[in-house]
Write a protein that holds these residues in place. Structure first.
Motif, short mmCIF file in Angstrom:
data_model
loop_
_atom_site.label_atom_id
_atom_site.label_comp_id
_atom_site.label_asym_id
_atom_site.label_seq_id
_atom_site.Cartn_x
_atom_site.Cartn_y
_atom_site.Cartn_z
N LEU A 181 7.00 5.51 1.11
CA LEU A 181 6.78 4.08 1.35
C LEU A 181 5.29 3.75 1.42
O LEU A 181 4.85 2.72 0.93
N GLU A 182 4.51 4.65 1.99
CA GLU A 182 3.06 4.43 2.05
C GLU A 182 2.46 4.41 0.64
O GLU A 182 1.60 3.57 0.34
N MET A 183 2.91 5.32 -0.23
CA MET A 183 2.42 5.32 -1.61
C MET A 183 2.83 4.02 -2.31
O MET A 183 2.05 3.43 -3.06
N LEU A 184 4.04 3.57 -2.01
CA LEU A 184 4.54 2.32 -2.60
C LEU A 184 3.67 1.14 -2.17
O LEU A 184 3.29 0.30 -3.00
N ILE A 185 3.32 1.07 -0.89
CA ILE A 185 2.50 -0.04 -0.39
C ILE A 185 1.15 -0.06 -1.10
O ILE A 185 0.65 -1.12 -1.50
N GLN A 186 0.56 1.12 -1.28
CA GLN A 186 -0.72 1.21 -2.00
C GLN A 186 -0.60 0.66 -3.42
O GLN A 186 -1.50 0.00 -3.93
N ASP A 187 0.55 0.93 -4.04
CA ASP A 187 0.77 0.47 -5.41
C ASP A 187 1.03 -1.04 -5.46
O ASP A 187 0.54 -1.74 -6.34
N GLN A 224 -2.80 6.69 12.22
CA GLN A 224 -3.05 7.49 11.01
C GLN A 224 -2.54 6.74 9.78
O GLN A 224 -3.18 6.75 8.73
N GLN A 225 -1.40 6.07 9.94
CA GLN A 225 -0.86 5.30 8.82
C GLN A 225 -1.81 4.16 8.45
O GLN A 225 -2.12 3.95 7.27
N ALA A 226 -2.30 3.44 9.45
CA ALA A 226 -3.27 2.37 9.18
C ALA A 226 -4.47 2.93 8.43
O ALA A 226 -4.97 2.35 7.46
N GLY A 227 -4.93 4.11 8.86
CA GLY A 227 -6.08 4.75 8.21
C GLY A 227 -5.80 5.12 6.77
O GLY A 227 -6.68 5.03 5.92
N ARG A 228 -4.56 5.52 6.49
CA ARG A 228 -4.23 5.96 5.13
C ARG A 228 -4.05 4.81 4.15
O ARG A 228 -4.41 4.91 2.99
N ILE A 229 -3.45 3.70 4.61
CA ILE A 229 -2.98 2.72 3.61
C ILE A 229 -3.70 1.38 3.63
O ILE A 229 -3.56 0.60 2.69
#
Length: 250
Positions: free
Chosen positions: A185-191, A206-211
């Motif tokens: 889902l994180e990869m999807l949000i980036q896309d 950590q999620q906020a930091g990644r995406i």
């Protein structure tokens, strides 16, 4: 795509002052994360962007919220029209007790679209956008409930995308998911940010930091700090932000 601007926003539930003079901008085609301890106003603030707080007893808002330059609290605004532009994804996947296909076309059918070619194209396009098409294309009549939790959440995002929004609001969309589904889902949000403006409420720093491109830290109804995500996490301007991200409270 739409830029979002909140200007001097205050929210009251009866006598309770829950959002205190918040101003911020969310650039188009970006991901903005809202972080902060439970009960600090993140979700209340998020829901202002599609007017979901309107139905809460005693709700009152002052200030303005602009999407694409238009004030969404103008009395002339039709809430149904606004919600076509501003989609919402919730904490727990909430597919309807229908087939995968019927879930995706639900919003289009409500709008009166019956043309099977248009509906078929919308299903394929939306499921491709959420990286679910290859997993379900041979079984679109299957119940949405037969999907895994991560697949159900992607299906709910596809259902939101099918009506063609500009903005996606996500209220802790991975909190009910396992690590592998969360990563997808994180990869999807980036896309998705190539085509949408996204705000995500997350408890996971950590999620906020990644995406996210920028992060806003809320505390007790106030916006303490908003900055580019990397800058906020590595060099916070406020001691309260520093204390929160280093785990001293929250």
């Amino acid at each position: 795509m739409s830029k979002l601007i909140a200007d001097k926003v205050n929210v009251y539930y009866g006598q309770s002052h829950v959002i205190k003079d918040v101003s911020l901008e969310v650039p188009a085609n970006s991901v903005t994360a809202f972080i902060g301890p439970s009960g600090c106003g993140k979700s209340t603030f998020l829901r202002l962007f599609n007017r979901m707080n309107d139905y809460i007893d005693g709700f009152k808002m002052t200030g303005s919220i602009l999407i694409g330059g238009s004030d969404i609290y103008d009395p002339k605004v039709k809430i149904e029209e606004l919600r076509k532009k501003v989609g919402m994804v919730f904490q727990k996947p909430n597919p309807f007790p229908k087939s995968i296909y019927e879930n995706v076309v639900y919003g289009l059918k409500i709008q009166g679209i019956k043309d099977k070619k248009i509906l078929d194209e919308a299903v394929e396009r939306s499921l491709i956008q959420v990286a679910l098409w290859d997993e379900v294309k041979d079984d679109l009549k299957k119940s949405a409930y037969a999907l895994s939790g991560g697949q159900q959440q992607r299906l709910c995002i596809a259902r939101t995308l099918a009506v063609g929004p500009d903005v996606l609001l996500m209220d802790e969309p991975t909190s009910a998911l396992d690590p592998i589904s969360t990563s997808k889902l994180e990869m999807l949000i980036q896309d998705l940010k190539k085509n949408f403006t996204i705000i995500i409420v997350t408890h996971n720093m950590q999620q906020a930091g990644r995406i996210s491109d920028q992060t806003a830290f809320f505390y007790l109804g106030e916006l303490v700090e908003i900055n580019q995500t990397r800058a906020l996490f590595t060099n916070p301007q406020s001691e309260r932000t520093q204390n929160y991200i280093t785990g001293r409270f929250g």
